[in-house]
Enzyme design. Structure first.
Site, PDB file in Angstrom:
ATOM      1  N   GLU B  52       0.804  -1.220   0.000  1.00  0.00           N
ATOM      2  CA  GLU B  52       0.000   0.000   0.000  1.00  0.00           C
ATOM      3  C   GLU B  52       0.841   1.276   0.000  1.00  0.00           C
ATOM      4  OE1 GLU B  52      -0.507  -2.581   2.051  1.00  0.00           O
ATOM      5  OE2 GLU B  52      -2.638  -3.152   2.026  1.00  0.00           O
ATOM      6  N   PHE B 114     -11.034  -6.585  14.544  1.00  0.00           N
ATOM      7  CA  PHE B 114     -10.008  -7.092  13.638  1.00  0.00           C
ATOM      8  C   PHE B 114      -9.709  -6.051  12.560  1.00  0.00           C
ATOM      9  CE2 PHE B 114      -8.887  -9.440   9.699  1.00  0.00           C
ATOM     10  CZ  PHE B 114      -7.631  -9.861  10.107  1.00  0.00           C
ATOM     11  N   GLN B 115      -8.444  -5.769  12.345  1.00  0.00           N
ATOM     12  CA  GLN B 115      -7.969  -4.785  11.371  1.00  0.00           C
ATOM     13  C   GLN B 115      -8.590  -3.404  11.590  1.00  0.00           C
ATOM     14  OE1 GLN B 115      -8.148  -6.566   7.358  1.00  0.00           O
ATOM     15  NE2 GLN B 115      -6.061  -7.300   7.684  1.00  0.00           N
ATOM     16  N   LYS B 164     -17.372  -0.138   6.822  1.00  0.00           N
ATOM     17  CA  LYS B 164     -17.893  -1.137   5.888  1.00  0.00           C
ATOM     18  C   LYS B 164     -19.415  -1.064   5.742  1.00  0.00           C
ATOM     19  CE  LYS B 164     -17.333  -5.932   4.492  1.00  0.00           C
ATOM     20  NZ  LYS B 164     -16.717  -7.240   4.783  1.00  0.00           N
ATOM     21  N   MET B 488      24.670   8.603   0.955  1.00  0.00           N
ATOM     22  CA  MET B 488      24.610   9.911   1.604  1.00  0.00           C
ATOM     23  C   MET B 488      24.941   9.791   3.090  1.00  0.00           C
ATOM     24  SD  MET B 488      24.311  13.071   0.956  1.00  0.00           S
ATOM     25  CE  MET B 488      23.322  13.609  -0.437  1.00  0.00           C
TER      26      MET B 488
END
Lengths: 165, 587
Positions: B52, B114-115, B164, B488
């Site tokens: 993502e 959950f999540q 949802k 760097m």
């Protein structure tokens, strides 16, 4: 020159708006001394008063960054002009025997009211500028103070100056 | 009768009505109703990423290349939190992206379901704004506002968190996409104040040692044309920030190169000695100013920016102008013509000519190739690779970069004549940005030449997207400046930590990048000497590989440093020009 400032904010009365303001202060390392918020007569708007301190450029950034928040409708630094500031304090004070009339006298001098009592304590209600509330606590003596609840500062401009849309 | 749609269908339909071409996303439980709605339509194309974070960078790359918001769709919890680095990257560089995240159903909010993650809370410090949709009927207006806020004013990322139950396919609502949006609390300024513009033009015309310092606001604000017209009309020197490259043609003789920490000698010196600095869409970032107390001691500042909070934040402006770059600069150009018509000698040409002679003197003595010349017969240098790519692409490619030495070499040596061609993570400095950003640009312009200049450290942070490139046949050219180290970091350790390379090398643990590319069906090449370089680069950019992703693993001198480098805590005229040369004599 760091000075204490009272900033009034009108914001959309929406969930999450307050957290953005508090988050902004934390994120940008600005300090908040007190903060009060409640809906206004227009129920779609909340009014928030916060006290902060900083030099001129910091305060300029604070107001600019507040204005950038999408839900903020208006920002006014009340300390720019004449204004009235008030804070409410409820303080529970030890008051036994001979102390009782003395506490009552001090409360009267500060135009406080005793709003609750037990055989050992008074609960005093006081309003005024924050320094007055500080002075009351000093007068009573810290040792006698059992519990303090302060509202934080609320403020409004004097005279015809009005903060509205 | 109004059309009845479910929340999920409304969301996808609103994206169609907003003209969205691509959704960069990854499915998961809380977003499945939305994914089903996507399945049933063809107008918005969904691109399945492998992580993502990369989806957010792709949307960002798409937005930077096109000027239109890029759109991300992810699920709740880890799907949402994985986008945070991408959102923060877009926030720091003010690019418009809209991130739609699934959320657990409203009746489970706050239950550690959950999540579940408080996405609005987690993203709050790095978004321009965010919405938590409370019910399906709010979806069309939330989408409308999100795109409006993301793209207007100072652009930035906007999150829409969608529980949802608000996308339940069985609950249908009347759908109408709002035509306009008006918000009493959000009214970005367009035109600059005419009095301020008059004052600015007067100060500019009176300048004897002027510099125009332009940043990302000129690129994002589609103001390159107006800025170029002003600079050419005045014949004044222009320097660009890292974000502003392409805002003024890189091949114009008036261009001094990038300024700042790794800016050119001539740009930094011109700034230091300037009497009038016109800052446009730039924010006096610490990588530009170095020590603000020593910054440009004799200059007066005109500062034009769309964000009032950027003005006088670091350096107090003598003439602040709040406005969008394009209309404000067009207004300035008009005012300038009027003034010059009234008084054709308004500009002190003798002073400007003398100023140019000084600048050209600096450029001639310590210009960018100074360090390369000083190196003599070194092994393959990263600068040579960037220059070869520049020649092979005739300077016309979309070039993305990751973060580190390679980014600076690309910024210094690839000259951008057009805005939106240079795409890099300037503010946040996000390693792993380059490849997905290149993918976003390639989706936006399928026929354009898109090049990702990267280093092996940055590349390995999002190399899983080679699989996405395979799936969608993206013909990106990846130029990996491989120094087998975090260059760097190593450079700073060389210069400030006595050469103690604490955890900045991994040279025995690198993959065979040519084989890695091949395993995803891509072409891979390796080069490690200058004589081979030109031929390999020419082949990569030939028609033979027009339709394929090519990975060039260029093994460069691992000891090369980026120069010039500003001396910490110093003024803009204090910099180191070569490894052994020490500080430059401040003229």
């Amino acid at each position: 020159m760091s000075a204490r400032r009272i900033i009034a904010v009108l914001l959309e009365n929406e969930a999450g708006a307050l957290s953005r303001i508090i988050g902004l202060f934390a994120q940008r390392n600005y300090n908040i001394e007190s903060l009060t918020v409640a809906p206004t007569e227009d129920e779609t708007l909340s009014r928030l008063t916060l006290t902060t301190c900083g030099d001129e450029s910091t305060i300029e950034q604070v107001t600019k960054q507040l204005n950038k928040l999408i839900e903020v409708v208006k920002v006014v630094d009340l300390t720019d002009g004449d204004h009235i500031e008030r804070e409410l304090m409820l303080v529970k004070v030890r008051a036994e025997g001979a102390q009782r009339p003395e506490i009552k006298r001090v409360a009267d001098i500060f135009r406080g009211q005793i709003v609750d009592l037990t055989p050992d304590a008074y609960t005093v209600q006081l309003t005024g500028p924050s320094e007055k509330l500080d002075a009351f606590i000093r007068a009573i003596g810290r040792a006698a103070v059992l519990e303090v609840a302060r509202s934080g500062v609320s403020g409004i401009g004097r005279g015809d100056a009005m903060m509205r849309l | 009768m109004a059309e009845m749609l479910s929340g999920a269908d409304m969301l996808v339909r609103a994206l169609q009505d907003e003209g969205v071409e691509y959704l960069f996303g990854y499915p998961g439980g809380a977003a499945l109703h939305i994914y089903d709605a996507i399945f049933k339509q063809q107008k918005v194309e969904h691109i399945l990423v492998r992580h993502e974070q990369a989806a957010a960078h792709m949307a960002d790359g798409y937005a930077r290349a096109t000027g239109r918001p890029g759109v991300v769709l992810v699920t709740s919890g880890p799907g949402a939190t994985n986008t945070i680095t991408g959102i923060a990257t877009a926030h720091m560089d003010s690019t418009p992206i809209v991130v739609i995240s699934g959320q657990v159903p409203t009746d489970q909010l706050g239950t550690d379901a959950f999540q579940e993650t408080d996405m609005v809370g987690v993203s709050r410090p790095v978004v321009k704004h965010s919405f938590l949709v409370r019910n399906a009927a709010e979806i069309p207006m939330a989408v409308k506002k999100a795109f409006y806020i993301a793209a207007s004013g100072r652009p930035g990322p906007v999150v829409i968190d969608v529980p949802k139950d608000a996308t339940d396919p069985n609950a249908k609502f009347e759908y109408a996409y709002p035509k306009d949006v008006a918000m009493r609390s959000y009214n970005p300024v367009a035109h600059g104040h005419s009095g301020q513009i008059r004052a600015a033009v007067k100060l500019l015309l009176a300048a004897k040692r002027p510099v125009i310092y332009s940043g990302g606001g000129v690129v994002q604000g589609d103001a390159a044309e107006a800025l170029t017209a002003i600079a050419r009309r005045l014949d004044y020197p222009v320097t660009n920030t890292l974000m502003g490259l392409g805002g003024f043609p890189g091949t114009d003789r008036r261009f001094l190169g990038m300024l700042g920490l790794h800016g050119t000698f001539e740009a930094n010196l011109a700034m230091h000695h300037a009497d009038v600095i016109f800052a446009v869409g730039a924010r006096f970032d610490d990588r530009v100013t170095n020590n603000p107390a020593k910054f440009c001691p004799s200059a007066k500042f005109i500062h034009l920016d769309v964000d009032p909070a950027s003005i006088s934040k670091i350096i107090p402006a003598d003439i602040p102008i709040v406005g969008a770059a394009a209309p404000a600069l067009t207004g300035m150009l008009g005012r300038l013509e009027t003034e010059l018509e009234r008084n054709p000698d308004a500009i002190d040409r003798d002073a400007i000519d003398a100023w140019w002679r000084r600048i050209d003197g600096w450029r001639g003595r310590f210009g960018l190739d100074h360090d390369q010349r000083a190196r003599g017969d070194a092994p393959l240098l990263p600068q040579q690779v960037v220059q070869a790519v520049y020649r092979a692409t005739r300077g016309e490619a979309y070039v993305t970069a990751d973060v580190g030495q390679h980014q600076m070499f690309a910024a210094q040596y690839y000259l951008f004549d057009e805005p939106r061609r240079w795409i890099n993570s300037g503010g946040l400095g996000t390693m792993g940005f380059g490849l997905p950003a290149a993918m976003g640009a390639q989706f936006a312009f399928p026929d354009a030449q898109v090049v990702c200049v990267t280093g092996e450290g940055s590349f390995m942070m999002n190399m899983q997207e080679l699989s996405t490139c395979m799936q969608y046949a993206l013909p990106i050219k990846i130029i990996n400046l491989n120094n087998q180290a975090l260059g760097m970091v190593k450079q700073w350790q060389d210069m400030q930590y006595g050469g103690r390379h604490s955890h900045s090398t991994y040279k025995d643990a690198l993959p065979d990048f040519v084989a890695l590319a091949a395993s995803f069906g891509h072409a891979g090449f390796r080069v490690d000497t200058l004589p081979e370089l030109e031929a390999v680069v020419a082949e990569i950019f030939s028609d033979k590989y027009k339709d394929r992703l090519v990975f060039l693993d260029a093994w460069i001198d691992p000891d090369e440093h980026v120069y010039p480098m500003a001396i910490k805590g110093g003024a803009m005229n204090e910099m180191v020009l070569t490894r052994n040369g020490g500080p430059a004599p401040p003229p």
